[in-house]
Design a protein around this motif. Structure first.
Motif, PDB file in Angstrom:
ATOM      1  N   GLN A  68      47.281  29.614 -18.948  1.00  0.00           N
ATOM      2  CA  GLN A  68      47.000  28.253 -18.497  1.00  0.00           C
ATOM      3  C   GLN A  68      45.505  27.946 -18.548  1.00  0.00           C
ATOM      4  O   GLN A  68      45.105  26.819 -18.891  1.00  0.00           O
ATOM      5  CB  GLN A  68      47.533  28.071 -17.075  1.00  0.00           C
ATOM      6  CG  GLN A  68      49.050  28.023 -16.993  1.00  0.00           C
ATOM      7  CD  GLN A  68      49.546  27.875 -15.570  1.00  0.00           C
ATOM      8  OE1 GLN A  68      48.771  27.990 -14.617  1.00  0.00           O
ATOM      9  NE2 GLN A  68      50.841  27.645 -15.406  1.00  0.00           N
ATOM     10  N   VAL A  71      44.667  27.195 -22.067  1.00  0.00           N
ATOM     11  CA  VAL A  71      45.155  25.865 -22.443  1.00  0.00           C
ATOM     12  C   VAL A  71      44.228  24.778 -21.904  1.00  0.00           C
ATOM     13  O   VAL A  71      43.910  23.812 -22.608  1.00  0.00           O
ATOM     14  CB  VAL A  71      46.596  25.665 -21.921  1.00  0.00           C
ATOM     15  CG1 VAL A  71      47.031  24.213 -22.075  1.00  0.00           C
ATOM     16  CG2 VAL A  71      47.557  26.565 -22.677  1.00  0.00           C
ATOM     17  N   LYS A  75      42.195  22.053 -24.049  1.00  0.00           N
ATOM     18  CA  LYS A  75      42.320  20.614 -23.836  1.00  0.00           C
ATOM     19  C   LYS A  75      40.951  19.963 -23.668  1.00  0.00           C
ATOM     20  O   LYS A  75      40.703  18.869 -24.192  1.00  0.00           O
ATOM     21  CB  LYS A  75      43.183  20.345 -22.599  1.00  0.00           C
ATOM     22  CG  LYS A  75      44.662  20.604 -22.806  1.00  0.00           C
ATOM     23  CD  LYS A  75      45.454  20.253 -21.560  1.00  0.00           C
ATOM     24  CE  LYS A  75      46.954  20.463 -21.786  1.00  0.00           C
ATOM     25  NZ  LYS A  75      47.746  20.134 -20.577  1.00  0.00           N
ATOM     26  N   LYS A  89      47.736  21.470 -31.247  1.00  0.00           N
ATOM     27  CA  LYS A  89      48.589  22.620 -30.933  1.00  0.00           C
ATOM     28  C   LYS A  89      49.708  22.772 -31.956  1.00  0.00           C
ATOM     29  O   LYS A  89      50.026  23.883 -32.385  1.00  0.00           O
ATOM     30  CB  LYS A  89      49.167  22.447 -29.527  1.00  0.00           C
ATOM     31  CG  LYS A  89      50.022  23.632 -29.071  1.00  0.00           C
ATOM     32  CD  LYS A  89      50.521  23.430 -27.666  1.00  0.00           C
ATOM     33  CE  LYS A  89      51.531  22.310 -27.602  1.00  0.00           C
ATOM     34  NZ  LYS A  89      52.159  22.206 -26.253  1.00  0.00           N
TER      35      LYS A  89
END
Length: 233
Positions: A68, A71, A75, A89
């Motif tokens: 996470q 990620v 982002k 992605k």
């Protein structure tokens, strides 16, 4: 000979001193190795005790948290470059990986159909709980307002102590209306009609006759009526 005797004795004494120093050096090395091994064993025992006190799925949770974090960083990088993260992605996913993930998803949550009412109720409960989106801000406000009383015990009196918000009631009503609407669209099994004509020899033939009637009934209705009246040519 008198001179040779003292020199030999001195050499022997020097040799014994060298052997003694060698033994002391080796003893000190072994002592240091033993202390180091003892320290490493103690550290391993402490680490093992920590691992045993962790939850059973700690490794999986840790890996998920690290994923996470990656990620979120990705982002932020995409947002800084003005790119869409979902598009980036998907561009990085190969066809083989996408197919493998799709198979894994189907295998993880297979639709086994109806087996019994208990399993159907459990699936309904899991589906409804996945749709719940908790209001964390309201939760923090309740924690500040009630403190420890927010976590009731067996001695706590809960009846009449909590008044739901208007938004929460509206969400519940909307969810119940969706469930009622979905239940109305559900096609239930039709009960057996004892007064219907028996024009089949088994269950399979009955299904075939229903399909034939659905597709060709409007063309054969007059022929069937004539046969029942006995006026067919």
């Amino acid at each position: 000979e008198d001179e040779a005797g003292p020199s030999a004795a001195a050499a022997a004494a020097a040799r014994r001193e060298e052997l003694r120093e060698e033994r002391l050096r080796r003893f000190r090395e072994l002592h240091m190795k033993r202390n180091e091994a003892r320290k490493l064993n103690y550290q391993e025992v402490v680490e093992e005790d920590k691992r045993l006190k962790l939850p059973a799925n700690w490794e999986a949770k840790k890996a998920r948290l690290e994923w996470q974090l990656k990620v979120e960083e990705k982002k932020k990088e995409c947002a800084a470059r003005g790119e869409d993260y979902e598009r980036v992605k998907l561009l990085e996913v190969s066809a083989e990986d996408a197919e493998r993930w799709e198979k894994k998803k189907k295998k993880k949550n297979p639709d086994l159909g109806f087996s019994d009412y208990a399993s159907a109720q459990l699936r309904q409960y899991q589906r409804l709980t996945r749709q719940i989106k908790p209001d964390l801000e309201q939760y923090e406000k309740l924690k500040e307002q009630y403190g420890e009383a927010l976590y009731p015990t067996s001695d706590s009196l809960l009846h009449g102590t909590h008044v739901p918000s208007r938004e929460g009631v509206d969400r519940m009503v909307a969810d119940l209306e969706k469930q009622i609407e979905k239940r109305d669209r559900y096609s239930r099994r039709r009960p057996y009609n004892d007064d219907a004509d028996i024009d089949y020899i088994n269950e399979r033939n009955a299904k075939f006759n229903k399909k034939a009637e659905r597709f060709y009934g409007k063309y054969t209705a007059e022929i069937k009526q004539n046969l029942e009246r006995g006026t067919a040519v």
